[in-house]
Design a protein around this motif. Sequence first.
Motif, PDB file in Angstrom:
ATOM      1  N   ALA A  92      63.101  30.566  41.721  1.00  0.00           N
ATOM      2  CA  ALA A  92      61.845  31.567  42.811  1.00  0.00           C
ATOM      3  C   ALA A  92      61.947  31.864  43.467  1.00  0.00           C
ATOM      4  N   PHE A  93      61.203  32.850  44.205  1.00  0.00           N
ATOM      5  CA  PHE A  93      61.210  34.013  45.144  1.00  0.00           C
ATOM      6  C   PHE A  93      61.063  32.937  46.490  1.00  0.00           C
ATOM      7  N   ASN A  94      61.841  33.826  47.053  1.00  0.00           N
ATOM      8  CA  ASN A  94      62.987  33.049  48.846  1.00  0.00           C
ATOM      9  C   ASN A  94      60.945  33.593  49.154  1.00  0.00           C
ATOM     10  N   GLU A  95      60.857  33.154  50.905  1.00  0.00           N
ATOM     11  CA  GLU A  95      59.726  33.896  51.760  1.00  0.00           C
ATOM     12  C   GLU A  95      59.593  34.924  51.884  1.00  0.00           C
ATOM     13  N   VAL A  96      60.736  35.657  52.060  1.00  0.00           N
ATOM     14  CA  VAL A  96      60.888  37.276  52.496  1.00  0.00           C
ATOM     15  C   VAL A  96      60.375  38.384  50.649  1.00  0.00           C
ATOM     16  N   ASP A  97      60.697  37.976  50.074  1.00  0.00           N
ATOM     17  CA  ASP A  97      60.613  38.233  48.268  1.00  0.00           C
ATOM     18  C   ASP A  97      58.804  38.459  48.775  1.00  0.00           C
ATOM     19  N   LEU A  98      58.268  36.334  48.892  1.00  0.00           N
ATOM     20  CA  LEU A  98      56.763  36.506  48.991  1.00  0.00           C
ATOM     21  C   LEU A  98      56.079  37.296  50.289  1.00  0.00           C
TER      22      LEU A  98
ATOM     23  N   ARG B 239      57.464  40.618  51.247  1.00  0.00           N
ATOM     24  CA  ARG B 239      57.399  41.413  50.032  1.00  0.00           C
ATOM     25  C   ARG B 239      56.326  41.718  48.983  1.00  0.00           C
ATOM     26  N   ILE B 240      55.748  41.514  48.524  1.00  0.00           N
ATOM     27  CA  ILE B 240      54.444  40.819  47.260  1.00  0.00           C
ATOM     28  C   ILE B 240      53.535  40.719  47.928  1.00  0.00           C
ATOM     29  N   GLU B 241      53.183  39.989  48.897  1.00  0.00           N
ATOM     30  CA  GLU B 241      52.099  39.661  49.581  1.00  0.00           C
ATOM     31  C   GLU B 241      51.680  41.234  49.894  1.00  0.00           C
ATOM     32  N   LYS B 242      52.572  41.839  50.974  1.00  0.00           N
ATOM     33  CA  LYS B 242      52.610  43.315  51.309  1.00  0.00           C
ATOM     34  C   LYS B 242      52.233  44.028  50.104  1.00  0.00           C
ATOM     35  N   ALA B 243      52.974  44.247  49.600  1.00  0.00           N
ATOM     36  CA  ALA B 243      52.508  45.108  48.538  1.00  0.00           C
ATOM     37  C   ALA B 243      50.901  45.388  47.937  1.00  0.00           C
ATOM     38  N   ALA B 244      50.829  44.357  47.396  1.00  0.00           N
ATOM     39  CA  ALA B 244      49.807  43.591  46.925  1.00  0.00           C
ATOM     40  C   ALA B 244      48.746  43.841  47.865  1.00  0.00           C
ATOM     41  N   GLU B 245      48.302  43.221  49.240  1.00  0.00           N
ATOM     42  CA  GLU B 245      47.714  44.286  50.381  1.00  0.00           C
ATOM     43  C   GLU B 245      46.877  45.905  49.585  1.00  0.00           C
ATOM     44  N   LYS B 246      48.222  46.806  49.931  1.00  0.00           N
ATOM     45  CA  LYS B 246      48.478  47.531  49.497  1.00  0.00           C
ATOM     46  C   LYS B 246      47.540  48.713  48.491  1.00  0.00           C
ATOM     47  N   PHE B 247      48.315  47.373  47.499  1.00  0.00           N
ATOM     48  CA  PHE B 247      47.344  48.014  46.336  1.00  0.00           C
ATOM     49  C   PHE B 247      46.070  47.611  45.840  1.00  0.00           C
TER      50      PHE B 247
ATOM     51  N   ILE C  21      51.274  34.777  41.039  1.00  0.00           N
ATOM     52  CA  ILE C  21      53.164  34.548  41.186  1.00  0.00           C
ATOM     53  C   ILE C  21      53.423  33.158  40.043  1.00  0.00           C
ATOM     54  N   SER C  22      53.790  33.792  39.254  1.00  0.00           N
ATOM     55  CA  SER C  22      54.561  32.329  38.106  1.00  0.00           C
ATOM     56  C   SER C  22      55.740  32.561  37.885  1.00  0.00           C
ATOM     57  N   GLY C  23      57.197  31.918  38.298  1.00  0.00           N
ATOM     58  CA  GLY C  23      58.338  31.886  38.909  1.00  0.00           C
ATOM     59  C   GLY C  23      58.559  33.397  39.252  1.00  0.00           C
TER      60      GLY C  23
ATOM     61  N   ALA D 157      60.805  49.151  37.142  1.00  0.00           N
ATOM     62  CA  ALA D 157      60.206  49.438  38.393  1.00  0.00           C
ATOM     63  C   ALA D 157      61.563  49.184  39.414  1.00  0.00           C
ATOM     64  N   LYS D 158      62.025  49.213  40.316  1.00  0.00           N
ATOM     65  CA  LYS D 158      63.437  49.640  40.820  1.00  0.00           C
ATOM     66  C   LYS D 158      61.933  48.771  42.995  1.00  0.00           C
ATOM     67  N   THR D 159      61.466  48.467  42.868  1.00  0.00           N
ATOM     68  CA  THR D 159      60.784  47.734  43.613  1.00  0.00           C
ATOM     69  C   THR D 159      59.520  46.871  43.613  1.00  0.00           C
ATOM     70  N   ILE D 160      58.842  46.597  44.224  1.00  0.00           N
ATOM     71  CA  ILE D 160      57.721  45.871  43.613  1.00  0.00           C
ATOM     72  C   ILE D 160      56.532  46.817  44.338  1.00  0.00           C
ATOM     73  N   ASP D 161      56.726  47.712  44.863  1.00  0.00           N
ATOM     74  CA  ASP D 161      55.782  48.579  45.929  1.00  0.00           C
ATOM     75  C   ASP D 161      56.395  49.238  43.948  1.00  0.00           C
ATOM     76  N   ALA D 162      57.036  49.916  43.472  1.00  0.00           N
ATOM     77  CA  ALA D 162      56.553  50.938  42.660  1.00  0.00           C
ATOM     78  C   ALA D 162      56.401  50.280  41.741  1.00  0.00           C
ATOM     79  N   PHE D 163      55.994  48.861  41.289  1.00  0.00           N
ATOM     80  CA  PHE D 163      55.318  48.491  40.062  1.00  0.00           C
ATOM     81  C   PHE D 163      53.699  48.583  40.429  1.00  0.00           C
ATOM     82  N   PHE D 164      53.328  48.171  41.664  1.00  0.00           N
ATOM     83  CA  PHE D 164      52.349  48.243  41.663  1.00  0.00           C
ATOM     84  C   PHE D 164      51.754  50.168  41.911  1.00  0.00           C
ATOM     85  N   SER D 165      52.325  50.511  42.148  1.00  0.00           N
ATOM     86  CA  SER D 165      52.241  52.243  42.243  1.00  0.00           C
ATOM     87  C   SER D 165      51.941  53.160  40.784  1.00  0.00           C
TER      88      SER D 165
END
Length: 114
Positions: free
Chosen positions: A2-8, A10-18, A38-40, A94-102
Amino acid sequence: MAFNEVDLKRIEKAAEKFFAQHRPPPHIRSQLDYEYQISGQSVELLEVRPRWDSPSELMKRPFAKATYVRSQNYWKVYWMRGNLTWSPYEVNEAKTIDAFFSIVGADTLGCFFG
C-alpha cells in the motif's frame, strides 16, 4: 504494498488541484460530480451522478485509472471502455501522479470526458 503517508498526501494534493480545475460548477454537482478512490496501488477517478431510474441513489462510475509500478517508478494510465474494461491510454505512462492528472485533464482523445 500500500501507499505510505507521503504518497497518500501527494495523491490527495494532486487530486485537489485537478478537481479545482475540472469539477463541475457548484450548482450542478448534485447531478454530476467527480471523486477519486485508492485501491491497492491504483488511483481511480469516478464520475458520481444520480441513477436514472432511482434519482435518490448515487451511481459511481470509474473513468480513469493510474496504477503505480513501484519497480519501475512510473504510473500506468488506463481509461474505462464502453464494455467496462480498462484499456491502456495512448500516453500510458506517467512519471508522477501530477502527470497522470494532467493527462486526464487534457483528454486529447476524448476517452475520459467523452
